[in-house]
Scaffold this active site. Structure first.
Site, PDB file in Angstrom:
ATOM      1  N   HIS A 211       0.868  -1.186   0.000  1.00  0.00           N
ATOM      2  CA  HIS A 211       0.000   0.000   0.000  1.00  0.00           C
ATOM      3  C   HIS A 211       0.901   1.232   0.000  1.00  0.00           C
ATOM      4  O   HIS A 211       1.732   1.397   0.896  1.00  0.00           O
ATOM      5  CB  HIS A 211      -0.892   0.020   1.249  1.00  0.00           C
ATOM      6  CG  HIS A 211      -2.019  -0.964   1.177  1.00  0.00           C
ATOM      7  ND1 HIS A 211      -2.970  -1.082   2.159  1.00  0.00           N
ATOM      8  CD2 HIS A 211      -2.349  -1.874   0.233  1.00  0.00           C
ATOM      9  CE1 HIS A 211      -3.844  -2.014   1.826  1.00  0.00           C
ATOM     10  NE2 HIS A 211      -3.480  -2.523   0.667  1.00  0.00           N
TER      11      HIS A 211
ATOM     12  N   TYR B 207      -9.515   5.367   6.548  1.00  0.00           N
ATOM     13  CA  TYR B 207      -9.749   5.762   7.942  1.00  0.00           C
ATOM     14  C   TYR B 207     -10.780   6.874   7.906  1.00  0.00           C
ATOM     15  O   TYR B 207     -10.484   7.981   7.446  1.00  0.00           O
ATOM     16  CB  TYR B 207      -8.457   6.265   8.591  1.00  0.00           C
ATOM     17  CG  TYR B 207      -7.452   5.172   8.909  1.00  0.00           C
ATOM     18  CD1 TYR B 207      -6.606   4.643   7.931  1.00  0.00           C
ATOM     19  CD2 TYR B 207      -7.334   4.668  10.208  1.00  0.00           C
ATOM     20  CE1 TYR B 207      -5.687   3.641   8.234  1.00  0.00           C
ATOM     21  CE2 TYR B 207      -6.408   3.666  10.517  1.00  0.00           C
ATOM     22  CZ  TYR B 207      -5.597   3.157   9.525  1.00  0.00           C
ATOM     23  OH  TYR B 207      -4.687   2.168   9.831  1.00  0.00           O
TER      24      TYR B 207
ATOM     25  N   PRO C 167      -5.560   0.279  18.319  1.00  0.00           N
ATOM     26  CA  PRO C 167      -5.222  -0.222  16.986  1.00  0.00           C
ATOM     27  C   PRO C 167      -5.220   0.829  15.866  1.00  0.00           C
ATOM     28  O   PRO C 167      -4.823   0.517  14.739  1.00  0.00           O
ATOM     29  CB  PRO C 167      -6.294  -1.285  16.712  1.00  0.00           C
ATOM     30  CG  PRO C 167      -7.436  -0.904  17.591  1.00  0.00           C
ATOM     31  CD  PRO C 167      -6.855  -0.224  18.795  1.00  0.00           C
TER      32      PRO C 167
ATOM     33  N   TYR D 115       3.367   6.274  10.269  1.00  0.00           N
ATOM     34  CA  TYR D 115       2.566   5.113   9.864  1.00  0.00           C
ATOM     35  C   TYR D 115       3.433   4.032   9.213  1.00  0.00           C
ATOM     36  O   TYR D 115       3.257   2.845   9.462  1.00  0.00           O
ATOM     37  CB  TYR D 115       1.464   5.565   8.899  1.00  0.00           C
ATOM     38  CG  TYR D 115       0.369   4.545   8.704  1.00  0.00           C
ATOM     39  CD1 TYR D 115      -0.756   4.535   9.524  1.00  0.00           C
ATOM     40  CD2 TYR D 115       0.462   3.585   7.697  1.00  0.00           C
ATOM     41  CE1 TYR D 115      -1.767   3.598   9.356  1.00  0.00           C
ATOM     42  CE2 TYR D 115      -0.538   2.647   7.514  1.00  0.00           C
ATOM     43  CZ  TYR D 115      -1.656   2.653   8.340  1.00  0.00           C
ATOM     44  OH  TYR D 115      -2.638   1.719   8.164  1.00  0.00           O
TER      45      TYR D 115
END
Ligand code: PHB
Length: 397
Positions: free
Chosen positions: A78, A207, A299, A391
């Site tokens: 990704h 998200y 998470p 990230y």
């Protein structure tokens, strides 16, 4: 104790999840013997759904240390994520910002690769043990007592012990309260996680911030998808029919671009606990903690598994040095090096969580302020770059 079969090894590892198995694998590569035990069966671990995103260095570690290169063949690279708010997607392009990617490759697959690699290399991993007891961490003779699946009692004697038995394990509470500090934060919500038989609704993770609360659209395979939505901490899965779940998820991602999730039968529903936790130091005497046994993150930042693998990498190096030089003081280096990453990940996970979730007591002001924060991130290269760096993972130290 009479009747216990002694086992002698260098490093005793309590917990054979990703942290424990990666550590055992790396130690073996450095010529250091270990034995790992776990109360769960291999099948139980393999079928418990966990997170799905690997940082760049986690992928490198799996491939370069010789665990497996399956992640490169079967995982999905990704190159960004979507932050979705006010019903519009805003892509954070990791490649364009910092030349990095993440890989969608579920923790269950990472575990399978590690367990297979240990079996292939003759590692001593014992699943399904019972009556585990940890002894002697305050002296030079740490021991673990357990019985195996056939009720045979053992005593594992080692130079150092590693507690890698997760957030509900035994090991972290072996450290006397006077010798540890537990940092803790609860959140007034949880995640409702589903697995659904449906085609993917997006190529990357979405998200989503919405007035109804957060939602995350993730994937597993061409025909099975993983999605989550923010729910009450005490939510009961039985109150949620498939129809109710789909209409809630659809409402949270709906927008003027017409984004609609592809629906299908829901084959698993679970409510995931949500908290932040760190125990310091990560060493007590001859025992060190690794992975969730030492720290838990919510998470939202996809950091839990990656932190566990990073701990194992640093710990293997430090334990090898401790054994080679017969010097346990180097174990303190582990705490210092691991905690720097842990607290950065704590901050990132907390930040993503508070930016994207609806607090039950939030006012209109709070909701508008969150949108201001999200706009700040997507409209500033520095803001987007921070998100991308955190990230995809900080470089190994
Ligand atoms: C998942 O695919 O299970 C997943 C992905 C990203 C997260 C959390 C979970 O932040």
């Amino acid at each position: 104790m009479a009747g216990r079969i002694p086992i002698r090894t260098r490093i005793g590892i309590v917990g054979a999840g990703p942290a424990g198995l990666m550590l055992s694998h790396l130690l073996a590569s450095a010529g250091v013997e270990s034995v790992a035990i776990d109360t769960r069966s291999r099948q139980q671990i393999e079928t418990t759904q966990r997170a799905g995103i690997l940082e760049r260095d986690s992928v490198r570690l799996l491939v370069d240390s010789g665990v497996s290169d399956r992640v490169l063949r079967e995982g999905h690279e990704h190159t960004g994520i979507s932050l979705r708010f006010s019903g519009i997607d805003h892509r954070i392009d990791f490649q364009e910002l910092i030349g990095a990617s993440t890989w969608l490759y579920p923790q269950t697959e990472v575990f399978t690769d590690l367990a297979d690699a240990r079996a292939r290399d003759g590692g001593d991993i014992r699943f399904g043990v019972r009556h585990t007891e940890i002894l002697g961490i305050d002296d030079a003779r740490p021991r673990v007592r357990f019985t195996d699946a056939d009720d045979i009692a053992y005593e594992l004697r080692c130079d150092y012990l590693v507690g890698a038995d997760g957030s509900r394990g035994l090991s972290r509470n072996q450290v006397p309260p006077a010798h540890r500090h537990q940092y803790f934060r609860e959140y007034p919500f949880a995640w409702f996680g589903i697995l659904a038989q449906a085609p993917p609704s997006a190529n990357e993770l979405v998200y989503a911030h919405s007035d109804r609360g957060f939602a995350l659209i993730s994937q597993r395979t061409e025909s099975v998808q993983r999605m989550y939505f923010q729910c009450a901490a005490q939510e009961d899965v039985d109150d949620w029919s498939d129809d109710r779940i789909w209409s809630e998820l659809q409402a949270r991602v709906a927008g003027e671009d017409g984004f609609v999730l592809k629906q299908g039968p829901i084959i698993e529903k679970t409510v995931l606990p949500f908290r932040s936790f760190v125990q310091e130091p990560m060493r007590c005497g001859t025992m060190v903690l690794a992975g969730d046994a030492a720290h838990t993150v919510p998470p939202t930042g996809a950091k839990g598994l990656n932190l566990a693998l990073a701990d194992a990498r640093v710990l293997a190096e430090v334990l090898e040095r401790a054994i080679r030089n017969n010097d346990s003081s180097v174990l303190d280096d582990y705490t210092t090096r691991a905690l720097e990453r842990v607290w950065k990940a704590q901050h990132f996970s907390y930040w993503m969580t508070t930016m994207l979730h609806r607090h039950p007591d939030s006012s209109d002001f709070d909701a508008r302020r969150q949108l201001g924060e999200l706009h700040s991130v997507i409209s500033s290269e520095a803001g987007s770059r921070y998100l991308a760096e955190a990230y995809t993972g900080w470089p190994s130290t």
